[in-house]
Scaffold this motif. Structure first.
Motif, PDB file in Angstrom:
ATOM      1  N   CYS A   1      42.305  26.944  35.790  1.00 51.15           N
ATOM      2  CA  CYS A   1      40.913  27.150  35.387  1.00 51.15           C
ATOM      3  C   CYS A   1      40.509  28.574  35.766  1.00 51.15           C
ATOM      4  O   CYS A   1      41.286  29.303  36.374  1.00 51.15           O
ATOM      5  CB  CYS A   1      39.993  26.123  36.042  1.00 51.15           C
ATOM      6  N   SER A   2      39.294  28.959  35.442  1.00 50.76           N
ATOM      7  CA  SER A   2      38.876  30.353  35.630  1.00 50.76           C
ATOM      8  C   SER A   2      38.864  30.803  37.087  1.00 50.76           C
ATOM      9  O   SER A   2      39.043  31.981  37.372  1.00 50.76           O
ATOM     10  CB  SER A   2      37.494  30.579  35.017  1.00 50.76           C
ATOM     11  N   THR A   3      38.678  29.873  38.026  1.00 49.63           N
ATOM     12  CA  THR A   3      38.618  30.263  39.436  1.00 49.63           C
ATOM     13  C   THR A   3      39.846  29.842  40.227  1.00 49.63           C
ATOM     14  O   THR A   3      40.085  30.348  41.314  1.00 49.63           O
ATOM     15  CB  THR A   3      37.393  29.631  40.128  1.00 49.63           C
ATOM     16  N   GLY A   4      40.605  28.883  39.720  1.00 51.20           N
ATOM     17  CA  GLY A   4      41.729  28.343  40.462  1.00 51.20           C
ATOM     18  C   GLY A   4      41.304  27.323  41.494  1.00 51.20           C
ATOM     19  O   GLY A   4      42.122  26.772  42.214  1.00 51.20           O
TER      20      GLY A   4
ATOM     21  N   THR B   1      39.087  29.718  47.084  1.00 53.55           N
ATOM     22  CA  THR B   1      37.706  29.301  47.364  1.00 53.55           C
ATOM     23  C   THR B   1      36.906  30.474  47.905  1.00 53.55           C
ATOM     24  O   THR B   1      35.769  30.720  47.499  1.00 53.55           O
ATOM     25  CB  THR B   1      37.691  28.139  48.378  1.00 53.55           C
ATOM     26  N   ARG B   2      37.503  31.233  48.823  1.00 55.63           N
ATOM     27  CA  ARG B   2      36.825  32.388  49.418  1.00 55.63           C
ATOM     28  C   ARG B   2      36.498  33.434  48.362  1.00 55.63           C
ATOM     29  O   ARG B   2      35.364  33.925  48.281  1.00 55.63           O
ATOM     30  CB  ARG B   2      37.692  33.032  50.518  1.00 55.63           C
ATOM     31  N   ILE B   3      37.465  33.778  47.514  1.00 55.85           N
ATOM     32  CA  ILE B   3      37.224  34.828  46.518  1.00 55.85           C
ATOM     33  C   ILE B   3      36.222  34.344  45.463  1.00 55.85           C
ATOM     34  O   ILE B   3      35.375  35.113  45.005  1.00 55.85           O
ATOM     35  CB  ILE B   3      38.535  35.364  45.889  1.00 55.85           C
ATOM     36  N   ALA B   4      36.265  33.056  45.102  1.00 49.82           N
ATOM     37  CA  ALA B   4      35.284  32.516  44.148  1.00 49.82           C
ATOM     38  C   ALA B   4      33.872  32.617  44.718  1.00 49.82           C
ATOM     39  O   ALA B   4      32.934  33.002  44.013  1.00 49.82           O
ATOM     40  CB  ALA B   4      35.623  31.071  43.794  1.00 49.82           C
ATOM     41  N   SER B   5      33.711  32.310  46.002  1.00 52.65           N
ATOM     42  CA  SER B   5      32.393  32.416  46.644  1.00 52.65           C
ATOM     43  C   SER B   5      31.922  33.861  46.708  1.00 52.65           C
ATOM     44  O   SER B   5      30.757  34.159  46.450  1.00 52.65           O
ATOM     45  CB  SER B   5      32.446  31.841  48.064  1.00 52.65           C
ATOM     46  N   ALA B   6      32.830  34.771  47.046  1.00 47.78           N
ATOM     47  CA  ALA B   6      32.467  36.190  47.138  1.00 47.78           C
ATOM     48  C   ALA B   6      32.054  36.733  45.770  1.00 47.78           C
ATOM     49  O   ALA B   6      31.031  37.416  45.648  1.00 47.78           O
ATOM     50  CB  ALA B   6      33.634  36.995  47.700  1.00 47.78           C
TER      51      ALA B   6
ATOM     52  N   TYR C   1      30.949  35.026  43.181  1.00 47.96           N
ATOM     53  CA  TYR C   1      29.683  34.379  42.812  1.00 47.96           C
ATOM     54  C   TYR C   1      28.509  35.060  43.510  1.00 47.96           C
ATOM     55  O   TYR C   1      27.488  35.367  42.883  1.00 47.96           O
ATOM     56  CB  TYR C   1      29.757  32.898  43.167  1.00 47.96           C
ATOM     57  N   SER C   2      28.662  35.302  44.813  1.00 49.48           N
ATOM     58  CA  SER C   2      27.593  35.942  45.592  1.00 49.48           C
ATOM     59  C   SER C   2      27.279  37.332  45.055  1.00 49.48           C
ATOM     60  O   SER C   2      26.105  37.714  44.915  1.00 49.48           O
ATOM     61  CB  SER C   2      27.999  36.041  47.064  1.00 49.48           C
ATOM     62  N   LEU C   3      28.312  38.101  44.749  1.00 48.38           N
ATOM     63  CA  LEU C   3      28.111  39.463  44.223  1.00 48.38           C
ATOM     64  C   LEU C   3      27.462  39.436  42.838  1.00 48.38           C
ATOM     65  O   LEU C   3      26.580  40.239  42.549  1.00 48.38           O
ATOM     66  CB  LEU C   3      29.443  40.216  44.201  1.00 48.38           C
ATOM     67  N   GLU C   4      27.911  38.518  41.984  1.00 48.10           N
ATOM     68  CA  GLU C   4      27.313  38.394  40.648  1.00 48.10           C
ATOM     69  C   GLU C   4      25.822  38.070  40.756  1.00 48.10           C
ATOM     70  O   GLU C   4      25.012  38.630  40.031  1.00 48.10           O
ATOM     71  CB  GLU C   4      28.024  37.310  39.832  1.00 48.10           C
TER      72      GLU C   4
ATOM     73  N   ALA D   1      26.838  43.433  53.178  1.00 47.40           N
ATOM     74  CA  ALA D   1      27.448  42.871  54.393  1.00 47.40           C
ATOM     75  C   ALA D   1      28.415  41.745  54.026  1.00 47.40           C
ATOM     76  O   ALA D   1      28.124  40.957  53.119  1.00 47.40           O
ATOM     77  CB  ALA D   1      26.370  42.333  55.324  1.00 47.40           C
ATOM     78  N   PRO D   2      29.550  41.642  54.719  1.00 48.94           N
ATOM     79  CA  PRO D   2      30.490  40.554  54.444  1.00 48.94           C
ATOM     80  C   PRO D   2      29.847  39.171  54.556  1.00 48.94           C
ATOM     81  O   PRO D   2      30.206  38.258  53.803  1.00 48.94           O
ATOM     82  CB  PRO D   2      31.582  40.727  55.508  1.00 48.94           C
ATOM     83  N   SER D   3      28.882  39.028  55.439  1.00 41.52           N
ATOM     84  CA  SER D   3      28.215  37.732  55.612  1.00 41.52           C
ATOM     85  C   SER D   3      27.426  37.304  54.374  1.00 41.52           C
ATOM     86  O   SER D   3      27.099  36.126  54.220  1.00 41.52           O
ATOM     87  CB  SER D   3      27.293  37.770  56.830  1.00 41.52           C
ATOM     88  N   GLU D   4      27.130  38.245  53.492  1.00 47.73           N
ATOM     89  CA  GLU D   4      26.379  37.931  52.269  1.00 47.73           C
ATOM     90  C   GLU D   4      27.277  37.466  51.125  1.00 47.73           C
ATOM     91  O   GLU D   4      26.803  37.243  50.016  1.00 47.73           O
ATOM     92  CB  GLU D   4      25.592  39.163  51.823  1.00 47.73           C
ATOM     93  N   LEU D   5      28.569  37.317  51.389  1.00 46.51           N
ATOM     94  CA  LEU D   5      29.518  36.981  50.322  1.00 46.51           C
ATOM     95  C   LEU D   5      30.068  35.569  50.452  1.00 46.51           C
ATOM     96  O   LEU D   5      31.168  35.292  50.019  1.00 46.51           O
ATOM     97  CB  LEU D   5      30.680  37.985  50.331  1.00 46.51           C
ATOM     98  N   GLN D   6      29.292  34.689  51.022  1.00 45.71           N
ATOM     99  CA  GLN D   6      29.803  33.348  51.270  1.00 45.71           C
ATOM    100  C   GLN D   6      29.033  32.246  50.561  1.00 45.71           C
ATOM    101  O   GLN D   6      29.196  31.075  50.878  1.00 45.71           O
ATOM    102  CB  GLN D   6      29.818  33.099  52.781  1.00 45.71           C
ATOM    103  N   GLU D   7      28.209  32.614  49.605  1.00 46.44           N
ATOM    104  CA  GLU D   7      27.436  31.602  48.888  1.00 46.44           C
ATOM    105  C   GLU D   7      28.352  30.823  47.961  1.00 46.44           C
ATOM    106  O   GLU D   7      29.158  31.387  47.234  1.00 46.44           O
ATOM    107  CB  GLU D   7      26.319  32.275  48.073  1.00 46.44           C
TER     108      GLU D   7
END
Length: 119
Positions: free
Chosen positions: A13-16, A27-32, A34-37, A101-107
């Protein structure tokens, strides 16, 4: 504004992030991503299974695959230049590139699931 493009290996799938066993790195990269988008940053992911034309049309990616084969994936471009091969960027790297901040990339993306029962 910086632009990051992530060229993923072939995934289901698109995110794996699917199937019975989920890789925590995906999961980590998908959250990051998503948060950046959500913050309006320019970041895109391309899956070899679904976005083949993106791999073929991008000369930089095409050459990297010719040189390194599928082991070069995932491949990360920052403003069109290769900055990482064979690994996803860390949250710290993404935060540095986008000035956040890295902490903002976990949504985590919220997905609505509907269940239909047989008639």
């Amino acid at each position: 504004m910086k632009k990051v493009e992530i060229f993923d290996p072939a995934m289901c799938c698109s995110t794996g992030v699917c199937g019975p066993v989920v890789d925590p790195e995906l999961t980590r990269i998908a959250s990051a991503v998503y948060s950046l988008e959500k913050k309006g940053f320019q970041i895109e992911r391309f899956n070899l299974s679904n976005d083949t034309s993106a791999f073929v049309e991008n000369q930089t990616v095409n050459q990297a695959l010719a040189d390194g084969g599928p082991d070069a994936l995932p491949l990360v471009l920052l403003d069109g230049e290769i900055v990482k091969t064979a690994h996803y960027p860390t949250n710290e790297e993404l935060a540095e590139w986008f000035g956040t901040a890295p902490s903002e990339l976990q949504e985590k993306p919220r997905v609505r699931v509907s269940v239909e029962f047989g008639k």
